[in-house]
Each structure stands twice: as C-alpha cells, then as structure tokens.
Design an enzyme around this catalytic site. Structure first.
Site, PDB file in Angstrom:
ATOM      1  CD  GLU A  21      -0.785   2.419  18.033  1.00 49.25           C
ATOM      2  OE1 GLU A  21      -0.561   1.420  18.512  1.00 49.25           O
ATOM      3  OE2 GLU A  21      -1.925   3.239  18.009  1.00 49.25           O
ATOM      4  CD1 TRP A  53      -7.871   0.632   8.197  1.00 56.18           C
ATOM      5  CD2 TRP A  53      -5.601  -0.198   7.443  1.00 56.18           C
ATOM      6  NE1 TRP A  53      -7.991   0.273   6.975  1.00 56.18           N
ATOM      7  CE2 TRP A  53      -6.882  -0.299   6.460  1.00 56.18           C
ATOM      8  CE3 TRP A  53      -4.525  -0.737   7.167  1.00 56.18           C
ATOM      9  CZ2 TRP A  53      -6.599  -0.908   5.149  1.00 56.18           C
ATOM     10  CZ3 TRP A  53      -4.161  -1.033   5.660  1.00 56.18           C
ATOM     11  CH2 TRP A  53      -4.950  -1.239   4.904  1.00 56.18           C
TER      12      TRP A  53
END
Lengths: 602, 602
Positions: A21, A53
C-alpha cells in the site's frame, strides 16, 4: 484483474502472496520518487498495489494519477481507496469513472478519517458510511469492480455489545456486496485470530487480507499504534524499547517480531495466504520483512513481451511498439495517448499513426542540474562526449540524457563493440544485438510462452557528424542486408529501404500461436522520435551557462549531427552490423591522422 | 496490372515477352479442360492471357467467368475482349463492371465480326465502331482500363486511298485513348515491317504487339488464312503443302517457319519485344514455337507467398490462408467469396470467419468415373486403401480424391516417412515438412523477397480409425511441442491447444519487412474443412455400386474414422512429428499380431 481472482488463483496454487500500500505524496518530487520506488519494489513481487485516498480528497487527483501510472506505465494491478470524507457524489462519480478508464478493477470503500482536529461530518450530497459507498458502487457499476471493505481486529477491548455492533456493520457491508476485507494493522496475533474466527462465526465468508505494518523506527511505531489505538503485545515493547534510540536496531528486531507474527497468521489455519503491507512509502522495512519471511518473488511465469504491457483497457491488446522509445516508455505512452487503437499483430494495424507533439508532454531530463553535472561533468571536446557514451555502454556511467538507467542486460553481450563505436565517434543512444532463435526461457533474451523461440535483428541508433556519416554510408550500402534511416534536426529523411512498411526487429515463434512481433523500426515513428532525441540533447546543453564551452559543444552537436538508425536484416550474422562502422571509423582516423585519445574535436 | 506497364517494364529490362489468347469453349467439360490448360500453360511463362469475346456475345458470360477465374484462381493478369456485335450498351456496362470487379485492367475494344452468314449491323442502343467503344470505356472508367485496339497489317493489297483510310481509323482510335495495338495474324514479314513503319509514320507511337498464329495443321492453317484473307508467302506453301496429309510434319515445319518470322520481327529494329500467340486453345503449337525460339519462362523473380495470390481487387491484399485447402484452392476461394475482408498480416484480422456452406459450391471429384476406377481400382480392404495412399506419397499414383495432383516438391523430402505412416494406417491427406530458416531463394522451400529466411512447422493431416487414434493420442501428448485437433464427421472436436487463436505454420522473415505468415492452422477453419474432407470420401464411395464391397468399405471409413491434424511446434526438430505415429503404429501391429501385408481390415 480483480483481486478476488488473484486470491482464488493463489489459493488454488497453495501459494503465499503479498501486496503493497502506498499513499499519494505531497510534492512533485515526492511523486517522482514514489513512482521510481513503486517501479523498483515491483521487483519484490507484490500481487498488486493499493493507493490510499487522502482525507478530504485534497490529493484525490493525485490518487487517480497514481492509479493510472501504476496500471499504464508500471503495468501492475491496482486497488484504489475511496472515502466518504469531503466527497460529494459527483467527486465519487469522477473517481470511479477514471478508475475504470485506467483499467483499475478494485476499490476499497471506506468512510475515511475526519480532517485533522475535526469531527467526522458528511458533506452535502455525499455519503455517510462505507456501506453507502459499497451500495452505490455496486449499483452504478454492477460487478465491474471488486469492492473491498475495512475490517478492525482491534475490537476485543470494546464492550461486547459495541463489538457485536461493529461485527454487524461489517456483515452489512459484506451483504451489500463487498468482495473481500482488508484489516487494519495489528500486532497481537491472538486478538487477530479471535477476530477472524468471530468474523467467520458471523457468517462472513469472503477473503480476509491482514494488514501488516512493518516496524521501521521506534517513533513511527509508537505514533502509528497510539493514533490507531493498536494493542501492542508486551513482548514487542520489551524487545524494542531498550533500543528506541537506535532505528537500525529497532528495524532489525521489529522485522523479526512482525515476521514471526506473519508466520503465525499464515500457519493459523484461517485460510489466509496473503499479506497486505502498509509500506508508508518506504522500501527497506518491506524488503527486510519479505527476506526474513523468505518470500521471494515468483519468477514471472510469463513475461509476455520483451517490453512491459500497459494494463489500461485500451492498451491491453497492444503488442507492437517502435524500438525508438525503448528507454522512454513513459514518453511513448504519452505521445500515443490519444490513438483510437493500438497496434496489435501488425504495426500497420494502427489506424492513427499521429504522434502527439512534444510540447503536449514536455521533454525534460530526469536528473537535477546537480546530479547531471556530477554524472556528466563539463565536457569541452567531442572526445570527452564520446568517452561519456563509451563509459555508459560499459556500465561505468549510470545514465545519459537519452537513458535513465544502465543498458539492459541483453546489450551487455555487445557492450565492447558499442563502446568501440562510441569512441570512434558514433554516439549510440539505442541498440539491440542480433538473436537467432534463443529459447523463450533464455535468461537474457527470452520472453513469451514456454517452448518458443525468440529472434532479433541487430539494431543501432546514433548521432554522427556529417563527415563521419559520409564515410559510413558507402560501407553500409555495400552490405545488402542493412537498411537505414538518416535524419537531421530539420527532419530531412534519407533511407535505402524500398517500402514504407515497418521492419520487425524483434519477434517470437510459439507453440500454437501466430508470430508475435513486438518491436518494429518504421519511418513515421522515427520522424516523431527524432524531435525527442534532439530535444534531449538540447535539455542537456541547457544545464550549462549559455556562453560556456560545454553548452556550445552540445548545442553544436545537436545542430549539425545526424540521427541514424541501422538494422542488419540478417539476424544469423550478429557481428555483421558493426563492420561498416569499424571500417568508416578507421578511415576517419587515418584521414585525420591523429590518435583518438588526443581529444581533438572532429 | 496494366499491360502497358508490363510492356514498359520488359522494355526497360530489354527482355522478350509473350502472351496467350484463348476463346471461351462451348461446353462445361471444355471449360474445365481449358482452365486446366491455362493453368498448365502458365508454366510456359506468358506475361498475360487474353480472352476473346464471342460474336454476338452468346458466350459473353463465359468470357466474364474465364476472366474471373484467370484473375482469381490462376492468378494471371488478363485482357478481356469486348465487341460491338450484338451488344447493347447495357451489356457493355455489365461486362466492364464485372471485369473491374475481377481486377482485370485491360480491354481489347473491337467492332467484332458479324454473325456467321450475315452483314454486320449495330444493335439498337449499341455501338457502331471500335472507336465508339474506346471513347465510351475512356469516358466511363477514365484511365482505369488499358484499352487495346486491333491493327491490320494486311493492308498492302488495298487500294492506297483505302489503306490510308484504314490508317486514319487506327489513328483516330489511338487519339480516342487506346494504349496499345494487337495486330491481326500475319505470315508475311515484309508486309508487317512495312505496315509498322507506316503506323509510326502516321504519328502513332503506342506499342504494337504482333499477333502470332502457330501453324498446327494444314487444314487449320488454310482455313484461318483464307477466312481472314491473310497473305501467305510462297515459301510457306512450298514447304508445307507437300506434307498436307501429315499434321505432325506440318506442325514441325510450320513451327520453324513461324519461329523464323518471329525472330525477324524481334530483330527488325521496330522496338517490338512482345509476341502475342493465338493459341486456338491448343497447347502443343505454342509450346513448340517457344522451344524453337528458345524462349523459356523467367524464373519467377519473386514468388511472393508459398501459395499463389489472387489478382481480384478484394483479395490482392490477402496474405494468410488456412493450410487445410492447400490442395483445393478453388474450393477455398469459393467458400470465402463473400468475406468482407481477407486476412492480411494476422488471420485474426479476418472479420468474417464464416465459411460458405458446402452446397453453395458443391464438392465433386475432378476425375470421371472411368478415370477414377483406373486410378484407384476397387479396393476391398483397408490395407488396399492404405496402399493407395502410400503410393500417392511416393509419387507412384497421380491423384487421390483429396489431391488432384502429385505431392508438391517440398513434401518429397518426407515422402518415405509419409508412405510409412500411411502403411501403418494413418491416411494422410495433407502435410508439410519442418523448415528451420531456409533461404528465401531456396529451390524447394523458398518464397518471398530476396535475402530472407523462411520457416515451417511440420504438419500432418489424416484420417484414422478410432482404435489407432486411441493408441496415438498418448504418444502425441507425451511431446509438449505437439498441438492437435481431432474431429469426427459429426463435428465433435477435441484439441490439446489452450488458445483459440491460429497457429502460424509457415512464416518468413525478410529485410525491412514485418514477419509474413501465410499459412495457419485454426479450429474454426478446420471445422469448415472437415465437411469437405469427409464429403470427398463420400464422393469417392459413390463411384461404386451401392452394394459393392468398395462402396461399403469407403463409406465405413468415412463413417467411423476421425480426421486429425497435428502440428509439431518445434520446427528445429524435423523428424519429431513422426515418432508418435511410428510408436503407435508398432503398438497396433503388435496387438493385432499380424503383418500389415495380410490385408486384414483394422
């Protein structure tokens, strides 16, 4: 490709997998660094990457941009986070539409954190809960997207009724259409195992992917765990705290602790084969953890083509590219972005051979001025320039303005010849050796499915002075197997080819398949490329003061030199392409009657 | 291609050329014979063929059909005659439209002869003179067509004013747009030379192609010259008349006389390099004349593909065909006639992979029943059948129902292996050997431009009994490089290929070009082909009485045998494809414990 399919496939093969990630950085330089890092970390073998996000969607465009780059340039499957925080429905629509455009098939639907120092609050016309987002995505896109939701193993400190409520929320999200669960970070293996069993007991059957946060520094570890109120086992603290001022040691010990936990997760008979690493955009912690766990990237079972394919929908079928941009994929993708279709099978299939203008994309050197000066110094003679090129060919110089990275392993088989060419005054910027039917699993030249054979025609591309070119051409034309294109910076083109069609310079023959020809040489593409090739030289010159000798030298070369590409069409004679060059170079030296090392300009 | 371009090209290369004229025959059998003859005579190297238009247009549809077949199937450039006789404008329009559809670029515009025993008369709404036709074609089709007109050297017996008028007519036709002149037959060389000089003196500069009528029999010679009032030099009569009852001798002497005349034409400094032969649909006279003149066909400088391309406009770009119809081109052309586009570069490019039904074309054996019985006798055991197939492979039998002609020269390199396969019970109907990079000018395997390399994967297609197939498959599957398709007459398909895509089995690599892959193996095409393959067997069976053992034997084979195709994908191992067959065959023989020559049915 959907992550649920990847999970299923790995389960079938009984194979441990992992993913990384990343979060969008705050600066342009940070973005470039991150992209380089994602590219490098691709070699660690992640099954996919996951882009967060940002709260409030401040950097949401950056998220979308990152997803696009991962899919298109880096060619790695991507999951995009999407949050409710600060996102009116319209913004959600845009984000989903763009994700689909980029070929992204995975979205992690989250409520998201509140902006720092504020209470969470839905925006007008926005969504309140993760489940609203799940429902909306499912409704709008049917099953186009895999939808992931977050799971919080950190519930054992909650009052039972609250924990039950959390579980109900999770169940509701799954019932609303979620495909799998990413968990929050954790360090307490017992708590995690209990939670997974509780999830299963609640009738939730979709895959659970544990989120793993490597321990990189004491402060980072403390901050992360306290912020998210993560239980840290006493054993972790006992081991790490004594070394809290020694990041190196913390990372070393932390790696062992986390690796141990990962092993327990995988061994716990939970059906979990995947580990999702929260990289924090850092490389080292992940790398150490994977090493400690002895998780090595799969040898890519199939490297389908010699260059890496895009995963964006409109380019997935693309199987041919001109050789010219071999070292500048990003620029090629950009300059062909608006093509209606991409060449597939034959280059002639491309119906829109119009290349985007240079200014549509912009050409710049990746190196900062300081880096560039360190790399290339301040050459003042042509021979100093040729020396730089020769060093690059021999792997003694990391980059040239035309190549951001060292020559590919396959060109090392001709490194000596290339270095000699450059020292003779042919400034090579691209090349490939001839290959006459190497097996498709050949360590250096291989690509494509098993039991095939791959081929290449020898290729050279270089800048050359008019005088040396005049000596070269007669030698080239004596070999009927050589085809060439000569161009100058004004675009005057000369060639000895009789057809306008493309020349396939890399191809492969595979069982049960049509012939694959992923790389070609062709006039129109070469003319589009030459703008870029000359502009890169201009950019190099601009690093130096306008009146400096180096600036004048490089500008002079870009003004007067020709850009030439040469294909030797007889791929069964790997050395034949060099002969005309050696002969012309010798003639030139004889005429000028001076050893090349004298540093005189030619 | 236009004939004027061919004339120009030959002039540039200072090369003598020739062409053949044919007329449409009156019967279907005559048509088949003529097509066979045109195909055979293609090997004599005519630059083009010329098809006459019958007076009154009675057989005009046949002319159009012949033009089509020459362009499409035989792949030879064609000139079509067109006359005014009995042709209303609408018929002219149809003729021209169809000629263009077939890719014909050349029309000879004539007034035409009157119907036998009548005066010439224009039809209502038709044209009066050749020049009207020239003008009309030019007006309707601009310069799409080369227009030829007729020239009559036989004018020296006419009164001077009439001869001048004839010359004026010719000049008018040229001014109206004619591109070149075919002359009427002649035997008087002086008269011809005078006439050509007069034509040039009249300011006519377009090429003149002399029409040459071989002398085949005394009667034919007499009839032709008297009908057209052709002057015959006394020397001809003196030589020939004493042998007028000996056709053989007349032809022999006539050939020398006409050849001598041709030599004078070519030597007369008239700029004439071409000879147009009025074949009268006969082969021998032309062949003897060419031999006497020592005119041998050029080795085809470029045989662009391993199979012969069509010259019809919609198929000119076609570069890929399935291997299955290798021995049945005509049927392939027919069954794909309605495709919107033809595969070019990749077989997948074909947007209309629907094959026409068999009944749209009809499958029949070329052989008459008598011929067939002579060729194949009345086999009553499987071993007699396999013996026929084996003989065919060894070149000892001229045809099989699946192949009208002897095996191609390239399969002779595997003739022994094929014969052995057949004697083991694998009834091969198509095959090609593996080729690993033969030069493109290789006498046996070569095709395509110079300095290239051509490749093939070994291919076998055969009928086989279920029992033998069961023994074969395990051996085939042990070699990972073999892909196969098995089908039965009901269309049940089995394969070990993983992709639906085509397998390129013939390809070439050429300087400056994309890879060319003219032959593929592919499932859908194979399924379309199998109908034809089985039907050919049925047609064979039907030659025999319903209750005869041969009929039952062949029908039984067609009922129960499988049709199989096998590709060995490792083209570097030419013998490997045969191994599984030899092993399975040996197993079969061992099991049945009987020498194969015993003639027992398996």
């Amino acid at each position: 490709m959907k992550i649920s399919q990847k999970i299923e496939q790995a389960a079938k093969e009984d194979r441990v997998w992992w993913s990384f990630e990343y979060f969008p950085p705050r600066t342009a330089q940070g973005l470039q660094n991150l992209l380089d890092r994602i590219e490098r970390m691709r070699a660690l073998g992640p099954e996919f990457v996951d882009i967060t996000w940002n709260a409030g969607g401040r950097t949401s465009e950056l998220t979308s941009e990152l997803v696009k780059t991962c899919q298109k340039l880096i060619g790695i499957e991507t999951c995009m986070h999407l949050t409710c925080t600060g996102m009116p429905k319209e913004k959600v629509d845009i984000a989903l539409r763009e994700a689909k455009q980029h070929g992204c098939r995975n979205v992690l639907a989250l409520r998201g954190d509140p902006p720092v120092g504020k209470e969470w609050e839905a925006v007008e016309g926005g969504f309140h809960y993760g489940i609203d987002l799940v429902r909306y995505i499912r409704k709008q896109y049917d099953d186009y997207f895999d939808i992931a939701v977050a799971g919080y193993p950190q519930t054992h400190l909650l009052p039972p009724e609250e924990a039950a409520l959390e579980m109900q929320y999770l169940k509701d999200k799954v019932d609303a259409g979620a495909n799998f669960i990413f968990t929050q970070m954790f360090y307490d293996i017992d708590m995690f195992v209990d939670w997974v069993r509780a999830v299963r007991a609640a009738g939730i059957t979709i895959p659970i992917v544990p989120g793993i946060m490597p321990i990189q520094t004491w402060n980072g570890f403390q901050k992360a765990t306290s912020l998210a109120k993560i239980t840290v086992p006493q054993a972790f603290l006992d081991e790490l705290e004594p070394h809290k001022n020694n990041d190196e040691k913390v990372r070393e010990l932390g790696t062992k602790l986390v690796a141990n936990m990962c092993r327990q997760v995988l061994a716990a008979d939970l059906g979990i084969k995947g580990l999702h690493f929260y990289t924090m955009n850092l490389e080292k912690g992940c790398r150490m953890l994977l090493e400690e766990l002895n998780l090595v990237p799969r040898v890519e079972v199939v490297k389908p083509l010699p260059w890496r394919q895009s995963l964006t929908p409109n380019r997935r079928a693309e199987t041919i590219r001109p050789i010219f941009w071999a070292n500048r994929t990003r620029s090629y993708l950009s300059r062909t972005e608006n093509w209606d279709e991409y060449p597939n099978g034959r280059f002639g299939d491309s119906r829109s051979p119009a290349y985007g203008e240079l200014d549509g994309y912009g050409i710049w050197l990746k190196q900062s001025k300081d880096d560039a000066l360190k790399l290339w110094n301040t050459p003042t003679t042509v021979d100093e320039i040729t020396a730089l090129f020769a060093k690059f060919c021999l792997g003694q110089l990391q980059a040239l303005p035309w190549s951001d990275s060292a020559p590919s392993s396959e060109t090392t088989v001709i490194a000596q010849q290339l270095a000699k060419l450059n020292s003779l005054g042919f400034l090579t910027i691209n090349s490939q050796p001839a290959v006459d039917g190497a097996r498709s699993d050949d360590r250096i030249h291989g690509w494509g499915p098993a039991n095939g054979y791959v081929y290449q025609k020898a290729y050279l591309e270089f800048f050359v002075s008019p005088e040396l070119l005049d000596m070269l051409i007669p030698h080239i034309e004596r070999d009927i197997n050589i085809t060439y294109y000569v161009i100058n910076n004004r675009g005057d083109l000369r060639t000895n080819t009789h057809s306008d069609g493309p020349n396939a310079v890399t191809w492969g023959v595979f069982p049960g398949k049509e012939i694959v020809q992923p790389t070609i040489v062709e006039a129109i593409s070469f003319m589009a490329w030459k703008d870029e090739a000359y502009e890169l030289g201009r950019q190099w010159a601009k690093l130096y003061d306008p009146d400096s000798p180096t600036r004048k030298l490089i500008d002079g070369i870009m003004d007067s030199y020709y850009l030439v590409n040469v294909v030797h069409n007889d791929f069964k004679k790997p050395e034949a392409i060099f002969e005309p060059f050696f002969k012309a170079g010798a003639e030139y030296a004889a005429k000028h009657d001076a050893p090349k090392t004298n540093g005189h300009a030619h």
